[in-house]
Design an enzyme around this catalytic site. Structure first.
Site, PDB file in Angstrom:
ATOM      1  N   GLY A 227      84.439  54.085  57.059  1.00 19.38           N
ATOM      2  CA  GLY A 227      85.720  54.228  56.382  1.00 19.38           C
ATOM      3  C   GLY A 227      86.033  55.655  56.016  1.00 19.38           C
ATOM      4  CD  GLU A 268      78.205  48.788  60.465  1.00 20.21           C
ATOM      5  OE1 GLU A 268      79.370  48.464  60.136  1.00 20.21           O
ATOM      6  OE2 GLU A 268      77.246  48.009  60.428  1.00 20.21           O
ATOM      7  N   PRO A 269      80.458  54.466  61.752  1.00 22.60           N
ATOM      8  CG  PRO A 269      79.979  56.670  62.346  1.00 22.60           C
ATOM      9  CD  PRO A 269      79.335  55.388  61.878  1.00 22.60           C
ATOM     10  N   GLY A 270      83.668  54.569  63.268  1.00 27.60           N
ATOM     11  CA  GLY A 270      84.429  54.389  64.499  1.00 27.60           C
ATOM     12  C   GLY A 270      85.525  55.421  64.550  1.00 27.60           C
ATOM     13  NE  ARG A 307      95.255  53.256  63.806  1.00 24.59           N
ATOM     14  CZ  ARG A 307      95.576  54.183  62.921  1.00 24.59           C
ATOM     15  NH1 ARG A 307      96.347  55.204  63.266  1.00 24.59           N
ATOM     16  NH2 ARG A 307      95.140  54.107  61.683  1.00 24.59           N
ATOM     17  CE1 TYR A 311      96.225  47.581  60.675  1.00 26.07           C
ATOM     18  CE2 TYR A 311      95.772  49.212  62.364  1.00 26.07           C
ATOM     19  CZ  TYR A 311      95.501  47.993  61.779  1.00 26.07           C
ATOM     20  OH  TYR A 311      94.524  47.190  62.293  1.00 26.07           O
ATOM     21  CB  CYS A 337     112.598  44.576  74.704  1.00 24.27           C
ATOM     22  SG  CYS A 337     114.187  43.871  74.218  1.00 24.27           S
ATOM     23  CD  GLU A 338     109.653  42.697  69.830  1.00 21.43           C
ATOM     24  OE1 GLU A 338     110.227  42.733  68.711  1.00 21.43           O
ATOM     25  OE2 GLU A 338     109.433  41.646  70.449  1.00 21.43           O
ATOM     26  CE1 TYR A 365      89.363  49.883  65.383  1.00 19.59           C
ATOM     27  CE2 TYR A 365      89.713  51.943  64.206  1.00 19.59           C
ATOM     28  CZ  TYR A 365      88.938  50.828  64.461  1.00 19.59           C
ATOM     29  OH  TYR A 365      87.756  50.654  63.812  1.00 19.59           O
TER      30      TYR A 365
END
Length: 420
Positions: A227, A268-270, A307, A311, A337-338, A365
């Site tokens: 995180g 556990e870094p991503g 994202r 988010y 088309c959104e 991501y």
């Protein structure tokens, strides 16, 4: 990505030349940045036995997994498919931790058969695990510390309403289950979600695990998830890794002395490892002026980078084709088309049709959450390693959209029915 003279480069590779060679849209990843992020963590926690488990859900291209294996990390996985990817990339089973949630017990049994570290976040699953394996297969327990880490509520996992982890308020029930089935617990785990900016808040969660630890005599490691916040724009607040390293290492060493055994400290870094290493390169299709807004319409969309829409995530956007032109205010939108917006009211160097824009912080991501929505194909991926570009995923074609579909001949079916 650096501006040198009037051109942008990743390592020593010209960004516009990448677009000419591989086309757009295009994901590009900088291996050098990934390595520097690994080394930043290693240096900050040099005084303890720290292990990095790369959270591969952030970016699971097999060449990227092999790269992190090359850099000496382990792997954090959340599905049995990710476990298989990790094994295929060359990780040893004991280097992989498997932390699923809401999966069938059969998936956990398969992971056990593969020999990876099992992390359990559900008392019901733990009871099934104990009934079958008893003390023969060790496991890790994921706790929910009920701590809000910060950031968008959709990426916060340590609060009381989260589906992740076993509540610390259930610890007495948990211990009864462990005793009843003689379960051997070798690790304790927590993960509060993304956007941790305060080392002291992180230490609150660590202290919760430290307080729980005496009830688990067989511990070999503690896993504090990740995180760590990265910068998304100039002046952004980030996690002070050096400060966190000093404070948590000191606290962990004190805990280990009291526990009577030196444990390993896992992370556990991503996003921390790959976010800043990635850019999404897109081409400007149209400039569209309305009474209220000047839109830049590009050849990508939420199908490639969701994202911003999912988010409200901020991604810096740079016009790499026209870096010294006067700035104007644009809203950068996609071709889906959104409502499909990459950035609202952005100051960009004047954008012209066919200009290349770079959307930064796209390493985490981005591709892994991409889709074929609107029957749009997914882009190619390129890794810059030791100053050379390597294609690590081909761009999709219409054949990729159709390859698993099964066409039905309705006329033949109707004819057959009529003949009966």
């Amino acid at each position: 990505m650096q501006l040198i003279d009037n051109r942008y480069y990743i390592q020593n590779v010209d960004v516009l030349s990448l677009c000419e060679q591989f086309g757009t849209p295009l994901y590009v990843y900088d291996a050098e940045k990934m390595q520097s992020q690994v080394e930043t963590l290693q240096n900050a926690f040099a005084s303890v036995k720290m292990k990095i488990k790369y959270a591969c859900k952030a970016l699971n291209n097999i060449s990227v997994l092999k790269l992190f294996k090359h850099y000496g990390t382990g792997l954090d996985t959340v599905s049995i498919q990710e476990v298989h990817l990790g094994l295929k990339a060359g990780f040893e089973p004991q280097e992989i931790i498997f932390t699923p949630n809401c999966v069938s017990f059969e998936e956990i049994q398969e992971a056990v058969s593969l020999g990876v570290v099992i992390n359990i976040d559900n008392i019901s699953i733990l009871e099934q695990f104990g009934h079958i394996y008893g003390s023969s297969v060790p496991c890790c327990i994921r706790f929910n510390p009920h701590i809000l880490a910060g950031g968008n509520h959709k990426i916060s996992t340590g609060h009381i309403d989260s589906k992740f982890g076993i509540s610390v308020l259930q610890s007495r029930h948990l211990l009864r289950v462990i005793k009843t089935y003689n379960i051997r617990v070798t690790g304790l785990h927590m993960h509060t979600g993304s956007d941790i900016v305060d080392a002291d808040v992180f230490l609150q969660g660590a202290n919760i695990l430290f307080d729980l630890a005496p009830d688990f005599p067989d511990l070999e490691f503690m896993d504090f998830g990740s995180g760590f916040k990265v910068a998304y724009k100039e002046g952004d607040i980030t996690t002070d890794i050096e400060d966190l390293g000093k404070k948590l290492s000191t606290a962990f060493q004190k805990f280990c002395r009291n526990y009577g055994k030196e444990l390993e400290l896992w992370f556990e870094p991503g996003k921390f490892l790959v976010s800043e290493a990635g850019v999404l390169l897109v081409k400007t299709n149209v400039i569209k002026t309305t009474p209220a807004t000047v839109f830049v319409g590009v050849n990508s969309g939420l199908n490639h980078l969701i994202r911003p829409m999912m988010y409200d995530a901020y991604h810096e956007i740079v016009n790499v084709s026209n870096p010294f032109a006067p700035q104007r205010v644009y809203t950068v939108v996609g071709y889906i088309c959104e409502t499909d917006t990459f950035g609202w009211d952005r100051k960009l160097n004047e954008v012209r049709e066919n200009d290349i824009l770079a959307i930064k912080n796209a390493g985490a991501y981005g591709f892994t959450m991409s889709s074929q929505y609107n029957a749009r194909t997914r882009p190619a991926e390129v890794l810059i390693f030791e100053g050379e570009p390597y294609l690590i995923r081909k761009a999709e074609t219409l054949d990729d959209i159709l390859k698993n579909q099964v066409e039905i001949n309705f006329e033949q079916i109707v004819q057959n029915l009529q003949e009966i």
